[in-house]
Design a protein around this motif. Structure first.
Motif, PDB file in Angstrom:
ATOM      1  N   ASP A 103      12.229  33.122 -37.056  1.00 27.53           N
ATOM      2  CA  ASP A 103      12.130  33.302 -35.443  1.00 27.53           C
ATOM      3  C   ASP A 103      13.306  32.603 -34.742  1.00 27.53           C
ATOM      4  OD1 ASP A 103      11.051  30.960 -36.254  1.00 27.53           O
ATOM      5  OD2 ASP A 103       9.476  30.840 -35.243  1.00 27.53           O
ATOM      6  N   ASP A 104      13.766  31.463 -35.068  1.00 29.95           N
ATOM      7  CA  ASP A 104      14.777  30.789 -34.462  1.00 29.95           C
ATOM      8  C   ASP A 104      15.986  31.442 -33.987  1.00 29.95           C
ATOM      9  OD1 ASP A 104      13.454  28.321 -33.503  1.00 29.95           O
ATOM     10  OD2 ASP A 104      13.448  27.653 -35.370  1.00 29.95           O
ATOM     11  N   ALA A 128      15.484  34.495 -31.649  1.00 34.63           N
ATOM     12  CA  ALA A 128      15.272  33.904 -30.362  1.00 34.63           C
ATOM     13  C   ALA A 128      16.736  33.573 -29.808  1.00 34.63           C
ATOM     14  CB  ALA A 128      14.509  33.045 -30.161  1.00 34.63           C
ATOM     15  N   ASP A 129      17.482  33.059 -30.554  1.00 33.19           N
ATOM     16  CA  ASP A 129      18.952  32.592 -30.218  1.00 33.19           C
ATOM     17  C   ASP A 129      20.031  33.643 -30.316  1.00 33.19           C
ATOM     18  OD1 ASP A 129      17.914  30.274 -29.695  1.00 33.19           O
ATOM     19  OD2 ASP A 129      18.635  29.412 -31.585  1.00 33.19           O
ATOM     20  N   LYS A 162      18.502  39.482 -28.689  1.00 32.34           N
ATOM     21  CA  LYS A 162      17.767  38.311 -28.159  1.00 32.34           C
ATOM     22  C   LYS A 162      16.900  38.694 -26.910  1.00 32.34           C
ATOM     23  CE  LYS A 162      19.121  34.199 -25.813  1.00 32.34           C
ATOM     24  NZ  LYS A 162      20.379  33.279 -25.627  1.00 32.34           N
ATOM     25  N   HIS A 197      12.505  37.767 -27.171  1.00 33.52           N
ATOM     26  CA  HIS A 197      12.040  36.882 -26.254  1.00 33.52           C
ATOM     27  C   HIS A 197      10.291  37.000 -26.243  1.00 33.52           C
ATOM     28  CE1 HIS A 197      12.697  34.128 -22.641  1.00 33.52           C
ATOM     29  NE2 HIS A 197      12.146  35.209 -21.938  1.00 33.52           N
ATOM     30  N   GLU A 219       8.516  36.595 -28.344  1.00 34.10           N
ATOM     31  CA  GLU A 219       7.863  35.483 -29.259  1.00 34.10           C
ATOM     32  C   GLU A 219       8.544  34.145 -28.593  1.00 34.10           C
ATOM     33  OE1 GLU A 219       8.843  35.625 -33.528  1.00 34.10           O
ATOM     34  OE2 GLU A 219       7.669  33.595 -33.696  1.00 34.10           O
ATOM     35  N   GLY A 220       9.648  34.503 -28.219  1.00 31.54           N
ATOM     36  CA  GLY A 220      10.362  32.884 -27.709  1.00 31.54           C
ATOM     37  C   GLY A 220       9.703  32.599 -26.447  1.00 31.54           C
ATOM     38  N   SER A 221       9.172  33.296 -25.598  1.00 30.25           N
ATOM     39  CA  SER A 221       8.558  32.744 -24.218  1.00 30.25           C
ATOM     40  C   SER A 221       6.901  33.323 -24.272  1.00 30.25           C
ATOM     41  CB  SER A 221       9.326  33.161 -23.193  1.00 30.25           C
ATOM     42  OG  SER A 221       8.508  33.084 -21.994  1.00 30.25           O
ATOM     43  N   GLY A 253       7.680  27.785 -25.117  1.00 28.89           N
ATOM     44  CA  GLY A 253       8.733  28.083 -26.149  1.00 28.89           C
ATOM     45  C   GLY A 253       8.335  27.880 -27.633  1.00 28.89           C
ATOM     46  N   LEU A 254       9.190  28.316 -28.360  1.00 23.67           N
ATOM     47  CA  LEU A 254       9.076  28.077 -29.718  1.00 23.67           C
ATOM     48  C   LEU A 254       8.674  26.635 -30.270  1.00 23.67           C
ATOM     49  CD1 LEU A 254      11.863  30.395 -31.365  1.00 23.67           C
ATOM     50  CD2 LEU A 254       9.420  30.874 -31.062  1.00 23.67           C
ATOM     51  N   SER A 272      10.768  23.463 -24.683  1.00 24.74           N
ATOM     52  CA  SER A 272       9.827  24.558 -25.100  1.00 24.74           C
ATOM     53  C   SER A 272       8.662  24.211 -23.964  1.00 24.74           C
ATOM     54  CB  SER A 272       9.480  24.339 -26.491  1.00 24.74           C
ATOM     55  OG  SER A 272      10.437  25.099 -27.359  1.00 24.74           O
TER      56      SER A 272
END
Ligand code: AMP
Ligand code: GLY
Length: 423
Positions: A71-72, A75-76, A94, A98, A100-102, A146-147, A178
């Motif tokens: 995931d990281d 998301a980046d 990206k 998002h 998953e990232g937010s 966040g993550l 996060s």
């Protein structure tokens, strides 16, 4: 075609193992990989967050496809980096990762498009969040936006627990930025289910459904982990419920992402709660394969995984052949003693050959080679032992028999993986 897989867990081992079965696959590279992945792929000592080095490697080797696991980096924006260099890549950009990232983005999206999920409020102010929390009944669920390495969610059964969780996220900032926003949401009762789908824009091709066991101890006790075991299919859950989840949640979400200018390409992972009345609601979306869901889903895939990835990348996913076997699969995770808190590394692992002889698949998560080339532990979740069989009971027996032959100091496993499917 040569392929680069990015990641180092059991999920990536299962992906590499499945890709290696494709007659079209040439060399499979995995960055950074682990000891088990090293048996099916060539390991590349580049970390998942070193985007420029990864892209330079992919260009140098002229790989025909990149597959991103974790995931990281998604998301980046790792996919955007590869796309800018015209390297074919399977995974969401990206702006789509998002989802998953937010969690606030995800919840607002579902609300806007009337997609079933738990009722919620979001806050960036601690006092307001606290006042809201105090006005609500328990149990209640508090989530960092966040993550947070799978640790950002607290299901609070008492007010004390709820307030402690809120404070640690917003005041103590245990998850850093996060936690600058939180979601406080209604507690949903029921059975959890994961449905992963290959997605390209509005095209949704669901995989076989799976169920995870998040808590570290039997009976769903103890702290949450990345996942202690999975099984697929789910014989105790009606096909009509799975169908409803696909039609009322997953397809509308893919469509909503397109409408928002964030078309999703990759694996969209829906974490769902099935209420006692049979209605599915969304708990979360992930923008990637699940770990250890992948370890039970991919062994049931009869079609060529490489063809599916390429179809998604080429915009022909709607025509791809995606067939599932009727076999059942059960994955038992062997973890280091102490996980999910601190644990030792470097302990010798024995008995893998016996596990293989028992007919199980062993996917490596946290393993490495020691100084003398011996296999040693190198993470919290060490191995995922997968049994296959005609029924869940048969697959489960096979997984536990093989798991029993593997030994390392402090080894911990749950003894009730898939037990719910047997009653
Ligand atoms: P998440 O990281 O969002 O998947 O949440 C981790 C776990 O917390 C889930 O797998 C559920 O077991 C639990 N959970 C999250 N949201 C809820 C909810 N609204 N009601 C009940 N349990 C939840
Ligand atoms: N096993 C849950 C996850 O991959 O998020």
């Amino acid at each position: 075609m040569d392929i680069l897989v990015i990641g180092a867990g059991g999920r990536e081992h299962a992906i590499c193992w499945s890709l290696a079965k494709s007659p079209k696959a040439g060399t499979i590279y995995c960055a950074p990989g682990n000891a088990g992945i090293g048996e099916v792929a060539e390991l590349v000592p580049i970390q998942v967050n070193e985007f420029d080095k990864l892209a330079a490697f992919a260009v140098e080797k002229q790989v025909g496809l990149v597959v991103v696991g974790p995931d990281d980096p998604l998301a980046d924006g790792i996919v955007d980096v590869f796309e800018a260099k015209q390297i074919p890549v399977f995974g969401p950009r990206k702006n789509a990762a998002h989802i998953e990232g937010s969690k606030t983005f995800m919840k607002d999206l579902l609300k806007k498009y009337n997609i079933p999920t738990a009722a919620y409020e979001k806050f960036d102010n601690y006092e307001q969040a606290l006042a809201y929390l105090q006005s609500r009944p328990v149990p209640i669920v508090i989530k960092a936006d966040g993550l947070a390495a799978g640790k950002g969610v607290t299901v609070a059964y008492t007010r004390d627990e709820a307030e402690t969780a809120l404070k640690s996220i917003m005041i103590d900032k245990v998850f850093g930025d996060s936690g600058s926003q939180v979601v406080i949401e209604e507690f949903l009762e029921g059975q959890e289910m994961s449905i992963l789908s290959f997605v390209d824009g509005e095209t949704v091709r669901p995989m076989a459904a799976a169920q995870d066991h998040k808590q570290v101890y039997d009976g769903d006790k103890g702290p949450n982990t990345g996942g202690m075991g999975t099984y697929s299919p789910l014989p105790h859950i009606a096909d009509s419920i799975i169908e409803e989840a696909i039609e009322s949640i997953i397809k509308p979400t893919a469509k909503a992402m397109v409408a928002e200018g964030r078309p999703f390409r990759g694996v969209l992972f829906a974490g769902l709660m099935i209420a006692p009345d049979g209605k599915p609601k969304t708990i979360e979306f992930n923008a990637r394969f699940g770990d250890p869901e992948t370890q039970v889903v991919l062994p049931r895939l009869k079609s060529d995984l490489l063809d599916i990835f390429l179809a998604a990348v080429n915009g022909t996913l709607d025509q791809a052949e995606i067939e599932w076997s009727d076999e059942a699969a059960v994955c038992v995770v062997l973890a280091s003693g102490g996980y999910p808190a601190s644990y030792p590394k470097g302990l010798p692992i024995r008995g893998l050959d016996e596990a293989g002889a028992a007919g199980a698949l062993v996917f490596h998560a946290g393993t490495a080679r020691g100084k003398g080339g011996e296999l040693v532990t190198n993470g919290g979740r060490v191995l995922g032992v997968v049994g296959l069989g005609k029924t869940i009971a048969e697959a489960r027996d096979k997984a536990y028999e093989a798991a029993g032959s593997i030994a390392f100091e402090g080894k911990h496993q749950r003894t009730d993986i898939a037990a719910k499917a047997l009653v």
